[in-house]
Design a protein around this motif. Structure first.
Motif, mmCIF file in Angstrom:
data_model
loop_
_atom_site.group_PDB
_atom_site.id
_atom_site.type_symbol
_atom_site.label_atom_id
_atom_site.label_comp_id
_atom_site.label_asym_id
_atom_site.label_seq_id
_atom_site.Cartn_x
_atom_site.Cartn_y
_atom_site.Cartn_z
ATOM 1 N N GLY A 133 85.785 9.438 81.801
ATOM 2 C CA GLY A 133 85.920 8.237 82.620
ATOM 3 C C GLY A 133 86.463 7.037 81.885
ATOM 4 O O GLY A 133 86.396 5.919 82.392
ATOM 5 N N PHE A 134 87.019 7.246 80.692
ATOM 6 C CA PHE A 134 87.515 6.101 79.921
ATOM 7 C C PHE A 134 88.733 5.470 80.582
ATOM 8 O O PHE A 134 88.907 4.248 80.532
ATOM 9 N N THR A 135 89.573 6.277 81.198
ATOM 10 C CA THR A 135 90.777 5.743 81.843
ATOM 11 C C THR A 135 90.414 4.783 82.967
ATOM 12 O O THR A 135 91.016 3.705 83.117
ATOM 13 N N ASP A 136 89.424 5.165 83.775
ATOM 14 C CA ASP A 136 88.987 4.272 84.859
ATOM 15 C C ASP A 136 88.372 2.993 84.299
ATOM 16 O O ASP A 136 88.585 1.909 84.847
ATOM 17 N N LEU A 137 87.624 3.127 83.211
ATOM 18 C CA LEU A 137 87.011 1.947 82.603
ATOM 19 C C LEU A 137 88.072 1.007 82.039
ATOM 20 O O LEU A 137 87.923 -0.216 82.094
ATOM 21 N N ALA A 138 89.152 1.577 81.503
ATOM 22 C CA ALA A 138 90.218 0.759 80.924
ATOM 23 C C ALA A 138 90.874 -0.137 81.969
ATOM 24 O O ALA A 138 91.383 -1.220 81.647
ATOM 25 N N GLU A 139 90.859 0.291 83.228
ATOM 26 C CA GLU A 139 91.449 -0.523 84.295
ATOM 27 C C GLU A 139 90.524 -1.656 84.722
ATOM 28 O O GLU A 139 90.974 -2.636 85.307
ATOM 29 N N GLU A 140 89.233 -1.538 84.424
ATOM 30 C CA GLU A 140 88.273 -2.549 84.845
ATOM 31 C C GLU A 140 88.059 -3.640 83.808
ATOM 32 O O GLU A 140 87.794 -4.789 84.167
ATOM 33 N N LEU A 141 88.144 -3.300 82.510
ATOM 34 C CA LEU A 141 87.819 -4.239 81.444
ATOM 35 C C LEU A 141 89.038 -5.021 80.987
ATOM 36 O O LEU A 141 90.184 -4.555 81.097
ATOM 37 N N GLU A 142 88.771 -6.199 80.434
ATOM 38 C CA GLU A 142 89.828 -6.981 79.788
ATOM 39 C C GLU A 142 90.263 -6.274 78.508
ATOM 40 O O GLU A 142 89.459 -5.586 77.869
ATOM 41 N N PRO A 143 91.529 -6.427 78.111
ATOM 42 C CA PRO A 143 92.013 -5.725 76.910
ATOM 43 C C PRO A 143 91.197 -6.008 75.662
ATOM 44 O O PRO A 143 90.968 -5.108 74.858
ATOM 45 N N GLU A 144 90.744 -7.272 75.492
ATOM 46 C CA GLU A 144 89.973 -7.609 74.295
ATOM 47 C C GLU A 144 88.623 -6.890 74.283
ATOM 48 O O GLU A 144 88.189 -6.370 73.249
ATOM 49 N N VAL A 145 87.965 -6.842 75.434
ATOM 50 C CA VAL A 145 86.668 -6.158 75.531
ATOM 51 C C VAL A 145 86.845 -4.663 75.320
ATOM 52 O O VAL A 145 86.056 -4.014 74.621
ATOM 53 N N LEU A 146 87.902 -4.109 75.919
ATOM 54 C CA LEU A 146 88.172 -2.678 75.773
ATOM 55 C C LEU A 146 88.469 -2.320 74.321
ATOM 56 O O LEU A 146 87.997 -1.296 73.813
ATOM 57 N N THR A 147 89.238 -3.167 73.634
ATOM 58 C CA THR A 147 89.570 -2.916 72.229
ATOM 59 C C THR A 147 88.322 -2.926 71.359
ATOM 60 O O THR A 147 88.140 -2.057 70.498
ATOM 61 N N GLU A 148 87.443 -3.902 71.586
ATOM 62 C CA GLU A 148 86.204 -3.976 70.806
ATOM 63 C C GLU A 148 85.335 -2.750 71.061
ATOM 64 O O GLU A 148 84.763 -2.173 70.125
ATOM 65 N N LEU A 149 85.235 -2.344 72.315
ATOM 66 C CA LEU A 149 84.424 -1.174 72.667
ATOM 67 C C LEU A 149 84.956 0.083 71.995
ATOM 68 O O LEU A 149 84.206 0.858 71.396
ATOM 69 N N LEU A 150 86.276 0.276 72.084
ATOM 70 C CA LEU A 150 86.877 1.488 71.525
ATOM 71 C C LEU A 150 86.766 1.518 70.010
ATOM 72 O O LEU A 150 86.445 2.563 69.412
ATOM 73 N N ASN A 151 86.996 0.379 69.361
ATOM 74 C CA ASN A 151 86.904 0.337 67.897
ATOM 75 C C ASN A 151 85.476 0.575 67.414
ATOM 76 O O ASN A 151 85.268 1.238 66.388
ATOM 77 N N THR A 152 84.495 0.048 68.136
ATOM 78 C CA THR A 152 83.097 0.296 67.780
ATOM 79 C C THR A 152 82.777 1.781 67.889
ATOM 80 O O THR A 152 82.145 2.369 66.999
ATOM 81 N N TYR A 153 83.224 2.393 68.974
ATOM 82 C CA TYR A 153 82.981 3.824 69.185
ATOM 83 C C TYR A 153 83.641 4.664 68.099
ATOM 84 O O TYR A 153 82.998 5.531 67.480
ATOM 85 N N LEU A 154 84.920 4.415 67.833
ATOM 86 C CA LEU A 154 85.648 5.211 66.837
ATOM 87 C C LEU A 154 85.099 4.996 65.429
ATOM 88 O O LEU A 154 85.043 5.932 64.625
ATOM 89 N N ASN A 155 84.682 3.769 65.131
ATOM 90 C CA ASN A 155 84.131 3.486 63.811
ATOM 91 C C ASN A 155 82.829 4.253 63.588
ATOM 92 O O ASN A 155 82.622 4.858 62.524
ATOM 93 N N ASP A 156 81.948 4.252 64.588
ATOM 94 C CA ASP A 156 80.668 4.955 64.452
ATOM 95 C C ASP A 156 80.867 6.468 64.394
ATOM 96 O O ASP A 156 80.208 7.165 63.619
ATOM 97 N N MET A 157 81.768 6.986 65.214
ATOM 98 C CA MET A 157 82.030 8.432 65.196
ATOM 99 C C MET A 157 82.670 8.856 63.868
ATOM 100 O O MET A 157 82.363 9.931 63.334
ATOM 101 N N SER A 158 83.526 8.014 63.318
ATOM 102 C CA SER A 158 84.161 8.326 62.030
ATOM 103 C C SER A 158 83.128 8.354 60.912
ATOM 104 O O SER A 158 83.191 9.201 60.015
ATOM 105 N N ARG A 159 82.196 7.423 60.964
ATOM 106 C CA ARG A 159 81.134 7.395 59.944
ATOM 107 C C ARG A 159 80.320 8.688 59.982
ATOM 108 O O ARG A 159 79.991 9.259 58.932
ATOM 109 N N ILE A 160 80.016 9.170 61.165
ATOM 110 C CA ILE A 160 79.269 10.414 61.290
ATOM 111 C C ILE A 160 80.105 11.594 60.800
ATOM 112 O O ILE A 160 79.601 12.499 60.120
ATOM 113 N N ALA A 161 81.398 11.588 61.125
ATOM 114 C CA ALA A 161 82.282 12.675 60.694
ATOM 115 C C ALA A 161 82.362 12.756 59.170
ATOM 116 O O ALA A 161 82.282 13.849 58.587
ATOM 117 N N LEU A 162 82.499 11.618 58.511
ATOM 118 C CA LEU A 162 82.575 11.615 57.054
ATOM 119 C C LEU A 162 81.237 12.016 56.438
ATOM 120 O O LEU A 162 81.205 12.613 55.356
#
Length: 393
Positions: A133-162
């Motif tokens: 459902g990320f595509t639908d969420l991307a249409e609802e959120l402002e770009p700045e909020v979406l960018t912060e959300l995505l970067n937080t998610y990817l940063n935490d997942m990357s930490r777990i991967a490493l």
């Protein structure tokens, strides 16, 4: 005289050319005193030779001290420049390392891997995930909020991967591709187990992220789906001589991607090969077979339940989400002080729920009694002829 020479050399070595301003007047004064204080001494040829020799030695020592001083300054300048260059290259390497997985970066800078177009066949465990459902969420959120959300998610997942030794291949929007077994491998079984353990921790960590996002006003709970497969892949540098990418190719990579697409939110799907490697440690449930594009035969798949050590009496992780209630508990990560506070909070919540649960039937009976009392007077006022026309449905 010899003392004057040594002092002159030492002053020039320490002060450079400025040392001459100290030694020349001092040497001139010493020579003047030496030659002209005793006027009754007749200057002989031997004394003149000694004087000239000492004077020459003074000049030689002064020149030698100046030369050594100059070379030392030059060497110090070279050292400083080299240190600045090392710091510059270190900052540059650190910046470039963020565009590569740490394992790949380390193998390149250590000289273990060539930066040329080449590949090899290896048995790897491949991981894919994305946010449902990320595509639908991307249409609802402002770009700045979406960018912060995505970067937080990817940063935490990357930490777990490493943490589990995974090689992060790429990010494609909200999708993540990770593989285990290259450049370093711990064996097929341990690589597969590390991938599945990583996936389980990622799913559990989403509980934490969802609470953070709800606090920021994002009501739609984001959930991830994951697919994992093990098999032989072609891994290496692909692209052009001027621009290459270290990645994987092969049908086993495609199968991992198809499993991720077939998974439901909050679900981890394994192929038969991965399941056979981890089934002794990870509890899984068979989900039958699915038809996958590019594969002539149906593919058996398995849903991950949890690590066996987290189940039964040894269970260390608990979670439940519903309207008005969100609960996640990892007993292995709680210290003794926090444990007491949690027990107290849970006890208070339990007492409140039990009290509300016991009072609900009583309130229900009271409401029924009240309704009956309200309808009773009306029934008494009905005539006998009217009562026989009343029908209960």
């Amino acid at each position: 005289m010899l003392l004057v020479i040594l002092l002159a050399g030492w002053a020039i070595y320490l002060q450079g050319p400025r040392g001459l301003l100290i030694t020349i007047p001092s040497a001139a004064a010493a020579l003047f005193i030496h030659h002209f204080t005793e006027l009754n001494i007749t200057i002989s040829t031997g004394k003149d030779a000694t004087f000239i020799s000492l004077l020459g030695m003074l000049i030689f020592v002064s020149y030698l001290a100046y030369t050594l001083r100059h070379r030392e300054q030059h060497f110090q300048a070279i050292q400083l420049s080299a240190q600045q260059q090392r710091q510059r290259y270190s900052r540059l390497a650190s910046s470039l390392a963020k565009y590569l997985s740490p394992q790949v970066w380390e193998s390149i800078f250590s000289g273990k891997r060539n930066t040329k177009l080449e590949s090899q066949r290896k048995k790897l465990t491949v991981f894919f995930s994305d946010i449902k459902g990320f595509t639908d969420l991307a249409e609802e959120l402002e770009p700045e909020v979406l960018t912060e959300l995505l970067n937080t998610y990817l940063n935490d997942m990357s930490r777990i991967a490493l943490k589990y030794g995974g090689t992060i291949d790429k990010f494609i929007g909200d999708s993540i591709m990770i593989f285990f077994g290259d450049p370093k491998t711990r064996g097929y079984r341990k690589d597969a187990l590390a991938a599945v353990s990583m996936a389980i921790e990622m799913q559990k960590h989403m509980q934490v992220l969802r609470k953070q996002w709800i606090a920021k006003g994002i009501e739609n709970p984001l959930r991830i789906r994951i697919g994992i497969n093990t098999g032989y892949c072609t891994v290496g540098n692909f692209g052009a001589e001027s621009r290459m990418d270290y990645t994987l190719l092969g049908r086993e990579v495609n199968l991992a991607s198809r499993l991720e697409s077939a998974a439901e939110p909050n679900q981890i799907l394994l192929s038969n090969e991965t399941w056979s490697l981890v089934k002794d440690v990870v509890l899984c449930q068979s989900k039958g077979e699915i038809q996958v594009k590019g594969f002539s035969r149906s593919v058996p798949i398995y849903k991950v339940i949890d690590l066996r050590r987290n189940l039964g009496l040894q269970k260390s992780y608990f979670e439940h989400d519903s309207k008005g209630f969100s609960f996640s508990l990892d007993t292995n990560s709680i210290d003794q002080f926090e444990r007491r506070k949690i027990i107290q909070t849970l006890d208070e919540a339990t007492q409140k729920l039990l009290k509300d649960d016991l009072s609900e039937p009583m309130n229900s009976r009271q409401n029924n009694t009240f309704k009956e009392s309200q309808s009773a007077p009306a029934s008494k006022n009905l005539k006998h002829s009217d009562r026989k026309h009343i029908t209960v449905e």
